[in-house]
Design an enzyme around this catalytic site. Structure first.
Site, PDB file in Angstrom:
ATOM      1  N   LYS A 177       0.856  -1.186   0.000  1.00  0.00           N
ATOM      2  CA  LYS A 177       0.000   0.000   0.000  1.00  0.00           C
ATOM      3  C   LYS A 177       0.893   1.238   0.000  1.00  0.00           C
ATOM      4  O   LYS A 177       1.463   1.622   1.028  1.00  0.00           O
ATOM      5  CB  LYS A 177      -0.895   0.040   1.244  1.00  0.00           C
ATOM      6  N   GLU A 252      10.099   2.240  10.505  1.00  0.00           N
ATOM      7  CA  GLU A 252      11.107   3.289  10.317  1.00  0.00           C
ATOM      8  C   GLU A 252      10.359   4.608  10.347  1.00  0.00           C
ATOM      9  O   GLU A 252       9.491   4.851   9.515  1.00  0.00           O
ATOM     10  CB  GLU A 252      11.839   3.119   8.975  1.00  0.00           C
ATOM     11  N   CYS A 286      13.837  11.382   6.185  1.00  0.00           N
ATOM     12  CA  CYS A 286      13.929  11.105   7.619  1.00  0.00           C
ATOM     13  C   CYS A 286      15.354  11.292   8.115  1.00  0.00           C
ATOM     14  O   CYS A 286      15.592  11.445   9.299  1.00  0.00           O
ATOM     15  CB  CYS A 286      13.421   9.707   7.937  1.00  0.00           C
ATOM     16  N   GLU A 387      10.018  16.683  14.387  1.00  0.00           N
ATOM     17  CA  GLU A 387      10.411  16.543  12.982  1.00  0.00           C
ATOM     18  C   GLU A 387       9.589  17.521  12.141  1.00  0.00           C
ATOM     19  O   GLU A 387       8.365  17.494  12.174  1.00  0.00           O
ATOM     20  CB  GLU A 387      10.153  15.107  12.507  1.00  0.00           C
TER      21      GLU A 387
HETATM   22  N1  LIG Z   1      10.326   8.516   8.156  1.00  0.00           N
HETATM   23  C1  LIG Z   1       9.991   8.986   6.982  1.00  0.00           C
HETATM   24  O1  LIG Z   1      10.676   8.750   6.028  1.00  0.00           O
HETATM   25  C2  LIG Z   1       8.734   9.758   6.848  1.00  0.00           C
HETATM   26  C3  LIG Z   1       8.270  10.554   7.856  1.00  0.00           C
HETATM   27  N2  LIG Z   1       7.124  11.254   7.682  1.00  0.00           N
HETATM   28  C4  LIG Z   1       6.700  12.156   8.773  1.00  0.00           C
HETATM   29  O2  LIG Z   1       5.299  12.049   8.919  1.00  0.00           O
HETATM   30  C5  LIG Z   1       4.678  13.313   8.765  1.00  0.00           C
HETATM   31  C6  LIG Z   1       3.305  13.135   8.187  1.00  0.00           C
HETATM   32  O3  LIG Z   1       3.390  12.552   6.886  1.00  0.00           O
HETATM   33  P1  LIG Z   1       2.251  11.552   6.392  1.00  0.00           P
HETATM   34  O4  LIG Z   1       2.314  11.327   4.942  1.00  0.00           O
HETATM   35  O5  LIG Z   1       0.943  12.019   6.921  1.00  0.00           O
HETATM   36  O6  LIG Z   1       2.732  10.190   7.104  1.00  0.00           O
HETATM   37  P2  LIG Z   1       1.882   8.931   7.499  1.00  0.00           P
HETATM   38  O7  LIG Z   1       2.617   8.215   8.569  1.00  0.00           O
HETATM   39  O8  LIG Z   1       0.466   9.296   7.720  1.00  0.00           O
HETATM   40  O9  LIG Z   1       1.900   8.036   6.148  1.00  0.00           O
HETATM   41  C7  LIG Z   1       2.830   7.008   5.869  1.00  0.00           C
HETATM   42  C8  LIG Z   1       2.086   5.819   5.271  1.00  0.00           C
HETATM   43  O10 LIG Z   1       1.192   5.278   6.262  1.00  0.00           O
HETATM   44  C9  LIG Z   1      -0.137   5.196   5.734  1.00  0.00           C
HETATM   45  N3  LIG Z   1      -1.078   5.355   6.836  1.00  0.00           N
HETATM   46  C10 LIG Z   1      -1.694   6.475   7.274  1.00  0.00           C
HETATM   47  N4  LIG Z   1      -2.482   6.194   8.345  1.00  0.00           N
HETATM   48  C11 LIG Z   1      -2.356   4.878   8.597  1.00  0.00           C
HETATM   49  C12 LIG Z   1      -2.877   3.992   9.583  1.00  0.00           C
HETATM   50  N5  LIG Z   1      -3.721   4.408  10.522  1.00  0.00           N
HETATM   51  N6  LIG Z   1      -2.504   2.708   9.543  1.00  0.00           N
HETATM   52  C13 LIG Z   1      -1.635   2.250   8.622  1.00  0.00           C
HETATM   53  N7  LIG Z   1      -1.107   3.033   7.656  1.00  0.00           N
HETATM   54  C14 LIG Z   1      -1.450   4.335   7.639  1.00  0.00           C
HETATM   55  C15 LIG Z   1      -0.168   6.298   4.696  1.00  0.00           C
HETATM   56  O11 LIG Z   1      -1.221   6.104   3.781  1.00  0.00           O
HETATM   57  C16 LIG Z   1       1.211   6.151   4.072  1.00  0.00           C
HETATM   58  O12 LIG Z   1       1.206   5.069   3.169  1.00  0.00           O
HETATM   59  C17 LIG Z   1       5.653  14.103   7.944  1.00  0.00           C
HETATM   60  O13 LIG Z   1       5.493  15.466   8.152  1.00  0.00           O
HETATM   61  C18 LIG Z   1       6.971  13.592   8.454  1.00  0.00           C
HETATM   62  O14 LIG Z   1       7.315  14.255   9.639  1.00  0.00           O
HETATM   63  C19 LIG Z   1       6.401  11.156   6.531  1.00  0.00           C
HETATM   64  C20 LIG Z   1       6.825  10.389   5.503  1.00  0.00           C
HETATM   65  C21 LIG Z   1       8.055   9.654   5.567  1.00  0.00           C
HETATM   66  O1  LIG Z   2      18.788   9.421   3.304  1.00  0.00           O
HETATM   67  C1  LIG Z   2      18.266   8.606   2.545  1.00  0.00           C
HETATM   68  O2  LIG Z   2      18.672   8.442   1.395  1.00  0.00           O
HETATM   69  C2  LIG Z   2      17.116   7.753   3.010  1.00  0.00           C
HETATM   70  C3  LIG Z   2      16.111   8.549   3.735  1.00  0.00           C
HETATM   71  C4  LIG Z   2      14.946   7.754   4.154  1.00  0.00           C
HETATM   72  O3  LIG Z   2      15.006   6.574   4.304  1.00  0.00           O
HETATM   73  C5  LIG Z   2      13.669   8.421   4.402  1.00  0.00           C
HETATM   74  O4  LIG Z   2      13.600   9.636   4.341  1.00  0.00           O
HETATM   75  O5  LIG Z   2      12.692   7.717   4.655  1.00  0.00           O
END
Ligand SMILES: NC(=O)C1=CN([C@@H]2O[C@H](COP(=O)(O)OP(=O)(O)OC[C@H]3O[C@@H](n4cnc5c(N)ncnc54)[C@H](O)[C@@H]3O)[C@@H](O)[C@H]2O)C=CC1
Ligand SMILES: O=C(O)CCC(=O)C(=O)O
Length: 485
Positions: A177, A252, A286, A387
């Site tokens: 998904k 992650e 991240c 973040e």
């Molecule tokens: N660690 C990383 O690489 C990431 C961190 N983030 C952080 O999260 C913040 C919010 O971004 P979002 O896109 O809203 O992240 P999110 O955590 O809501 O979305 C990530 C994934 O989880 C899914 N998802 C959403 N609600 C869910 C639930 N209840 N159960 C299972 N899956 C679910 C989403 O559809 C998407 O596929 C960003 O501002 C950032 O700080 C966002 C994206 C990547």
């Molecule tokens: O630094 C990178 O290339 C990977 C970053 C990453 O895994 C993420 O933002 O989710």
């Protein structure tokens, strides 16, 4: 003229419309009036069908040899490579990162597929001497079964591939998904797997609302493992749901990554790495640098060099060659980042540059935020703790290495951390005392190598590691075998 297409779910080897008969438009964040494509708004029935297909394909796939599974991944890699320019352009259109970054990420996807294709030929166990000299004792690895893959929008090709490729090579089937924001790019990747001829049901994609489809995956009794990248709040929920039913999970999540600039640092190197680590992909990694902790003796010199370069960053559509920084990926992310900047000012931070919406006629229709640098930030402020996931750097002044490390560790996250210094004892102190899964010396905080373990400590991850050979630990269970004739 760009013509948006409609993309379907991929279930049991076939392309299928959602049973809701509803689609959602995926928009270009550099121009909110442009539709990139239409994706399915799936229902729980669609998920059920996908899980059923993955479950039905499970036994046939695990009975194939590792090298045979690897052949499919090599074919998928070739498909992605052949379509690299098209996929990268779609990624730029759909989430905003610049075209060179999108091409780099797609090429990384190809390399990850080839790496795990090769893993199909490598050892999956070891022989252990038994106390019984007539017996043979060894370990082997068994796949989990069906793995659920939930991914974010910031790396729409690399993250899904670095989860799905190891899941598949170790014998699992997959229900994927993607984030709805980048589901068109995800669909192109699924087309590559389809063209590679994977048996029906081995890999499936269902697009739709995260709270509905993602949560149902975390709860689903026929999904034995869930791998998730995204926000902390959602990650915790996914982990709790999986734990409650005894499924394996891997999370992650966020980072609040520091760079320490020691007093003997090469300042030009540190400035370039701070800009690249903090502002590439518009800060939406991240691993992005967020806190810049600088020794007081070189603070002014570092600040002057940093501002000089940040003020000259060119914003624009990622498809234009002159652009260095694209928009934020969505309206939600744009509003979040602007509200963190307002909060930083309200809590007493001093804005050194940026802080507003991108200015200029060609930026009006997109989610552009100026590259922003704050100073006078203390560790307790919100923008030093949470973040932001945007182009915002917070400068913090310190008098010693000990103080720098104390501040660097004073957050709930621990993903990546870097230091700039030429002194070996400073390097050693840093690598011993810093709370981070990825420790970087004289290199930016972002950037990971596919053959090395990737993950964080504290609330950045659930403890397991992705990528490299470390991935086998999540995607398989160990079987300890004792054989006696
Ligand atoms: N660690 C990383 O690489 C990431 C961190 N983030 C952080 O999260 C913040 C919010 O971004 P979002 O896109 O809203 O992240 P999110 O955590 O809501 O979305 C990530 C994934 O989880 C899914 N998802 C959403 N609600 C869910 C639930 N209840 N159960 C299972 N899956 C679910 C989403 O559809 C998407 O596929 C960003 O501002 C950032 O700080 C966002 C994206 C990547
Ligand atoms: O630094 C990178 O290339 C990977 C970053 C990453 O895994 C993420 O933002 O989710």
């Amino acid at each position: 003229m760009f013509e948006p297409q409609t993309f379907l779910n991929y279930i049991g080897g076939e392309w299928k419309a959602a049973s809701s008969n509803m689609v959602e438009a995926s928009m270009n964040p550099a121009n909110r009036h442009e539709t990139v494509g239409y994706i399915q708004q799936s229902t729980l029935d669609d998920l059920e069908e996908a899980v059923g297909a993955a479950k039905a394909a499970k036994m046939g796939w695990r009975k194939l040899s590792g090298p045979a599974r690897g052949e499919f991944l090599f074919k998928a890699a070739n498909q992605v490579e052949q379509r690299l320019d098209e996929i990268a352009e779609m990624m730029t259109r759909e989430m905003g990162k610049t075209l060179p970054e999108a091409k780099g990420e797609t090429a990384r996807g190809v390399a990850i597929l080839r790496y795990y294709a090769g893993e199909g030929m490598r050892s999956i166990g070891e022989v252990i001497p038994s106390t019984d000299s007539a017996a043979l004792m060894f370990t082997s690895r068994a796949p989990l079964g069906v793995v659920g893959v939930i991914t974010p929008w910031n790396f729409p090709v690399a993250i899904p591939i670095w989860k799905m490729a190891p899941a598949l090579i170790y014998g699992n089937t997959v229900v994927f998904k993607p984030a709805q924001e980048t589901a068109v790019t995800a669909a192109l990747i699924m087309e590559c797997f389809h063209a590679a001829g994977l048996p029906a049901g081995v890999i499936n994609m269902v697009t739709g609302d995260g709270g509905l489809i993602g949560q149902a995956m975390a709860d689903h009794p026929d999904i034995q493992g869930i791998t998730f990248t995204g926000s902390n709040a959602v990650g915790k929920k996914v982990g709790q749901s999986a734990l409650a039913r005894g499924a394996k999970y891997q999370l992650e999540m966020g980072g609040k990554n520091p760079v320490i600039v020691a007093r003997d640092a090469d300042l030009d190197l540190a400035v370039d790495a701070t800009i690249s680590g903090g502002l590439k992909s518009t800060g939406q990694k991240c691993t992005a640098t967020s806190r810049v902790i600088v020794h007081t003796e070189i603070y002014e010199a570092f600040k002057t060099k940093l501002l000089d370069k940040v003020q000259n960053i060119r914003l624009g559509s990622g498809l234009e060659t002159a652009t260095w920084m694209g928009p934020l990926a969505s309206e939600k992310q744009y509003r979040t980042v602007l509200s963190y900047i307002t909060n930083g000012v309200e809590e007493g931070g001093t804005l050194l540059c940026g802080g507003g919406k991108g200015q200029g006629q060609d930026l009006e229709a997109g989610y552009f935020v100026e590259p922003t640098v704050f100073e006078n930030i203390s560790s307790s402020m919100t923008i030093a703790q949470e973040e932001i996931f945007g182009p915002v750097l917070a400068l913090m002044k310190v008098d010693s290495l000990e103080e720098a490390i104390e501040i660097a560790n004073d957050v709930k996250f621990g993903l990546s951390a870097s230091i700039f210094t030429r002194d070996i004892s400073t390097m050693l102190t840093f690598l011993q005392d810093i709370d981070a899964g990825m420790v970087r010396i004289n290199a930016e905080s972002a950037g990971v190598e596919l053959q090395a373990p990737f993950g964080g400590v504290k609330q950045s991850s659930s403890g397991s590691r992705e990528q490299g050979q470390a991935a086998i630990d999540f995607y398989t269970d160990i079987k300890t075998v004792f054989v006696k004739a």
